[in-house]
Design an enzyme around this catalytic site. Structure first.
Site, mmCIF file in Angstrom:
data_model
loop_
_atom_site.group_PDB
_atom_site.id
_atom_site.type_symbol
_atom_site.label_atom_id
_atom_site.label_comp_id
_atom_site.label_asym_id
_atom_site.label_seq_id
_atom_site.Cartn_x
_atom_site.Cartn_y
_atom_site.Cartn_z
ATOM 1 N N TRP A 108 -9.962 29.965 -11.296
ATOM 2 C CA TRP A 108 -8.294 28.860 -12.135
ATOM 3 C C TRP A 108 -7.863 30.298 -12.759
ATOM 4 C CZ3 TRP A 108 -7.608 24.675 -10.740
ATOM 5 C CH2 TRP A 108 -8.939 23.941 -10.878
ATOM 6 N N ASP A 178 -7.912 29.909 -21.506
ATOM 7 C CA ASP A 178 -8.351 28.398 -21.408
ATOM 8 C C ASP A 178 -10.216 28.434 -20.908
ATOM 9 O OD1 ASP A 178 -9.086 26.777 -19.223
ATOM 10 O OD2 ASP A 178 -8.064 26.909 -17.488
ATOM 11 N N LYS A 202 -14.359 17.768 -18.837
ATOM 12 C CA LYS A 202 -15.777 19.181 -18.450
ATOM 13 C C LYS A 202 -17.090 18.519 -19.601
ATOM 14 C CE LYS A 202 -13.593 20.929 -15.133
ATOM 15 N NZ LYS A 202 -13.672 21.247 -13.776
#
Length: 366
Positions: A108, A178, A202
């Site tokens: 990511w 992030d 999540k």
């Protein structure tokens, strides 16, 4: 417990992930008519008094849970973490003639870097590709630029299963994170950051919502960016630049209630998550190599436990038999393979214990 609830398996998906059963039951009650609104939660206007109340409570709950200082704005946006990969450099780099730094610890982070390079100069403060992204860096390993516009890192890499145990020390440069996959899983010292963002699916709710927490001095006021890309405009218009993800914000409100009332706040949640993860890592560490963890112990994720089995055939059998045992969505990401158990906030201890017991039994049968 209803008959439908009894049909639920243990869902180890990396996202959209499992939600608390009490939250799902509340959603079920509000689908037909939200209290006081005379309409479904799916039907209410984003300009209605009901939505005003939902926005107010959701932000207030987040500020309480995370101790967000007054000089930070809470934004509710769409587009997931992937859009934020572009919005961060657009808002913090575009037209300012500055460069940014990124700490690369996995898949990511790499995607975030690729998007940032479209908007300006990017350099790496640390590159974990040389160690196969099996750990995060120490502060001493960071090659920091004190003149950078910001330094970006990914707090938890879901694919590789590595997590920062604490924020990297970056001095006075704005720290951007992030935190999509460990948001609300532990306390965060917000005042050490310039900006944080997290997609909700999540730990915080359902897909379609991204929460952004940004310090006031980083908001643009020049009006140069497109309407839907400007953090400053979202802050000034209370995230109502267009129709926001009403349903997803409502779910986040319910999740924050659950975290405060049922779980006891983020300190208790962090302890709870560490205990869950230890159940699986203990099996890895005592398996004499039958289960081979990807992350080095000091960088192990408490959210995503990643490991391999002795060979592909054994791995395939593990996944098949686990599914038969009611343990679903354990297949590792297609880019790395193996097994990934995502054990976010709402994964009950019973689910982790069931996986632990299955791992022990499976190894004993080979």
């Amino acid at each position: 417990m209803s008959d439908r609830a009894k049909q639920r398996v243990f869902n180890f998906s990396p996202g959209p992930a499992t939600l608390p059963l009490s939250v799902l039951e509340q959603i079920q009650r509000d689908i037909l008519a939200y209290p006081g609104a005379g309409a479904s939660i799916l039907e209410i206007s984003h300009r209605s008094p009901t939505m005003d109340d939902i926005l107010d409570e959701t932000e207030a709950n987040l500020r309480l849970l995370l101790s967000i200082p007054d000089n930070y704005r809470v934004l509710f946006m769409q587009g997931g973490g992937r859009l934020q990969f572009s919005l961060v450099p657009l808002n913090l780099l575009y037209g300012r003639g500055t460069s940014a730094q990124y700490v690369l610890t996995g898949s990511w982070g790499k995607k975030a870097i690729d998007e940032a390079r479209r908007e300006g100069e990017v350099s790496l403060a640390w590159d974990g590709s040389g160690v196969d992204f099996c750990r995060v860096p120490t502060n001493e390993e960071l090659d920091l630029d004190p003149l950078a516009a910001y330094i970006h890192y990914t707090s938890n890499e879901t694919i590789q299963g590595v997590q920062f145990p604490a924020e990297p020390a970056v001095g006075e440069v704005p720290l951007v994170c992030d935190t999509s996959s460990d948001f609300l899983s532990r306390p965060i010292p917000i005042d050490r950051y310039g900006l944080l963002y997290a997609c909700a699916q999540k730990n915080a709710g359902a897909a379609g919502l991204t929460a952004v927490i940004v310090r006031d001095d980083l908001l643009r006021t020049d009006g140069e960016l497109h309407t839907m890309l400007d953090y400053g405009l979202y802050a000034r218009q209370r995230s109502l630049v267009n129709t926001p993800p009403v349903f997803a914000i409502y779910i986040l409100m319910l999740v924050t209630r659950w975290l405060m009332r049922d779980m006891g706040g983020l300190d208790a949640v962090a302890t709870h998550n560490a205990a869950k993860a230890s159940l699986l890592y203990e099996v890895l560490d005592s398996s004499d190599g039958f289960y081979s963890g990807h992350a080095e112990p000091a960088s192990r994720s408490l959210m995503n436990v990643t490991f391999r089995l002795p060979d592909d055939e054994t791995g395939a059998a593990f996944l098949s038999e686990a599914r038969d045992a009611g343990l679903h969505q354990l297949k590792g990401h297609r880019s790395v393979g193996g097994v990934r158990a995502s054990i976010y906030n709402a994964m009950p201890v019973a689910g982790v214990e069931a996986l632990r017991d299955f791992m022990i039994t499976f190894r004993g049968s080979r």
